[in-house]
Write an enzyme that holds these catalytic residues in place. Structure first.
Site, PDB file in Angstrom:
ATOM      1  N   ASN A  44     -37.722  58.645  56.698  1.00  0.00           N
ATOM      2  CA  ASN A  44     -38.783  58.023  57.328  1.00  0.00           C
ATOM      3  C   ASN A  44     -38.503  56.658  56.575  1.00  0.00           C
ATOM      4  O   ASN A  44     -38.688  56.366  55.431  1.00  0.00           O
ATOM      5  CB  ASN A  44     -40.102  58.530  56.867  1.00  0.00           C
ATOM      6  CG  ASN A  44     -41.304  57.943  57.466  1.00  0.00           C
ATOM      7  OD1 ASN A  44     -41.581  56.520  57.112  1.00  0.00           O
ATOM      8  ND2 ASN A  44     -42.065  58.406  58.051  1.00  0.00           N
ATOM      9  N   HIS A  55     -39.527  57.581  62.116  1.00  0.00           N
ATOM     10  CA  HIS A  55     -39.848  58.422  61.221  1.00  0.00           C
ATOM     11  C   HIS A  55     -38.497  59.205  60.845  1.00  0.00           C
ATOM     12  O   HIS A  55     -37.508  58.762  61.294  1.00  0.00           O
ATOM     13  CB  HIS A  55     -40.536  59.793  62.169  1.00  0.00           C
ATOM     14  CG  HIS A  55     -42.036  59.457  62.435  1.00  0.00           C
ATOM     15  ND1 HIS A  55     -42.839  60.372  62.806  1.00  0.00           N
ATOM     16  CD2 HIS A  55     -42.534  58.185  62.249  1.00  0.00           C
ATOM     17  CE1 HIS A  55     -43.760  59.753  62.900  1.00  0.00           C
ATOM     18  NE2 HIS A  55     -43.987  58.606  62.544  1.00  0.00           N
ATOM     19  N   GLU A  57     -36.860  61.886  61.478  1.00  0.00           N
ATOM     20  CA  GLU A  57     -35.952  62.612  62.703  1.00  0.00           C
ATOM     21  C   GLU A  57     -35.296  61.333  63.409  1.00  0.00           C
ATOM     22  O   GLU A  57     -34.269  61.373  63.884  1.00  0.00           O
ATOM     23  CB  GLU A  57     -36.699  63.384  63.407  1.00  0.00           C
ATOM     24  CG  GLU A  57     -37.329  64.697  62.608  1.00  0.00           C
ATOM     25  CD  GLU A  57     -38.457  64.474  62.005  1.00  0.00           C
ATOM     26  OE1 GLU A  57     -39.278  65.418  61.589  1.00  0.00           O
ATOM     27  OE2 GLU A  57     -39.099  63.539  61.831  1.00  0.00           O
ATOM     28  N   SER A  80     -42.673  69.537  59.174  1.00  0.00           N
ATOM     29  CA  SER A  80     -42.640  69.870  60.631  1.00  0.00           C
ATOM     30  C   SER A  80     -42.734  68.483  61.483  1.00  0.00           C
ATOM     31  O   SER A  80     -43.414  67.575  60.956  1.00  0.00           O
ATOM     32  CB  SER A  80     -44.041  70.628  60.743  1.00  0.00           C
ATOM     33  OG  SER A  80     -43.932  71.257  61.996  1.00  0.00           O
ATOM     34  N   CYS A  82     -43.600  65.478  63.818  1.00  0.00           N
ATOM     35  CA  CYS A  82     -44.866  65.042  64.817  1.00  0.00           C
ATOM     36  C   CYS A  82     -44.495  65.234  66.191  1.00  0.00           C
ATOM     37  O   CYS A  82     -43.440  65.694  66.724  1.00  0.00           O
ATOM     38  CB  CYS A  82     -45.084  63.650  64.262  1.00  0.00           C
ATOM     39  SG  CYS A  82     -43.991  62.439  64.998  1.00  0.00           S
ATOM     40  N   CYS A  85     -41.637  63.127  67.169  1.00  0.00           N
ATOM     41  CA  CYS A  85     -40.334  63.697  67.028  1.00  0.00           C
ATOM     42  C   CYS A  85     -40.123  64.849  67.846  1.00  0.00           C
ATOM     43  O   CYS A  85     -38.863  65.139  68.216  1.00  0.00           O
ATOM     44  CB  CYS A  85     -40.126  63.660  65.495  1.00  0.00           C
ATOM     45  SG  CYS A  85     -40.218  62.193  64.594  1.00  0.00           S
ATOM     46  N   ASP A 145     -49.161  57.071  58.489  1.00  0.00           N
ATOM     47  CA  ASP A 145     -48.146  57.764  58.890  1.00  0.00           C
ATOM     48  C   ASP A 145     -48.444  58.850  60.063  1.00  0.00           C
ATOM     49  O   ASP A 145     -47.714  58.771  61.049  1.00  0.00           O
ATOM     50  CB  ASP A 145     -47.533  58.388  57.894  1.00  0.00           C
ATOM     51  CG  ASP A 145     -46.154  58.821  58.105  1.00  0.00           C
ATOM     52  OD1 ASP A 145     -45.263  57.952  58.792  1.00  0.00           O
ATOM     53  OD2 ASP A 145     -45.666  60.004  58.505  1.00  0.00           O
TER      54      ASP A 145
END
Length: 150
Positions: A44, A55, A57, A80, A82, A85, A145
């Site tokens: 991130n 982010h 990912e 996990s 969002c 993503c 975030d």
């Protein structure tokens, strides 16, 4: 059950998350792999780069550059994903996601599964502890975030 390869790449995702935390950012790391071959890793970068969509990912995917296919890849993420993503994972056709933890943030696992993505929750205690520390120490940044009011 995590394979040796899964454990190795999830640890790299955690290391990216920890590096982000140490830089003053949100501790979420990600790794993109094709089988046992590392394609890219990222974290991130919202705080560090002032980029609201950077982010973990997304950073790993950006660093992977153009790929002919993602259909033989796994994305590893310390937290996990969002909805943004999650949508990108589905859009790119990534068939497998290994998640470090989903206790501090989750909810999109069933959506991923409904789109045919294999989702594995590792319940990694290091990922959980790092995120819990971040939420405790920087609640305003966490709320920013995940786009919630602090």
């Amino acid at each position: 059950m995590l394979s040796t390869t899964d454990k190795k790449f999830l640890r790299l995702a955690y290391d990216e998350a920890k590096a982000g935390f140490d830089e003053g950012g949100c501790p979420i790391g990600s790794v993109l792999a094709r089988g046992d071959v590392l394609v890219s890793q990222g974290r991130n970068q919202r705080v560090q780069g002032g980029d609201p969509i950077a982010h973990g990912e997304m950073d790993a995917l950006r660093k992977a550059g153009r790929q002919k296919t993602y259909k033989d890849m796994t994305i590893y993420t310390s937290l996990s994903p969002c909805m943004m993503c999650t949508g990108t994972i589905i859009q790119f056709g990534i068939p497998r996601v290994v998640i470090g933890e989903n206790k501090t943030f989750g909810g999109n696992e069933e959506f991923l599964r409904s789109k045919g993505v294999e989702v594995i929750i590792a319940d990694d205690p290091d990922c959980t502890a790092l995120m819990e520390r971040f939420i405790r120490e920087k609640p305003e940044l966490w709320a920013e975030d995940i786009a919630e009011d602090a």
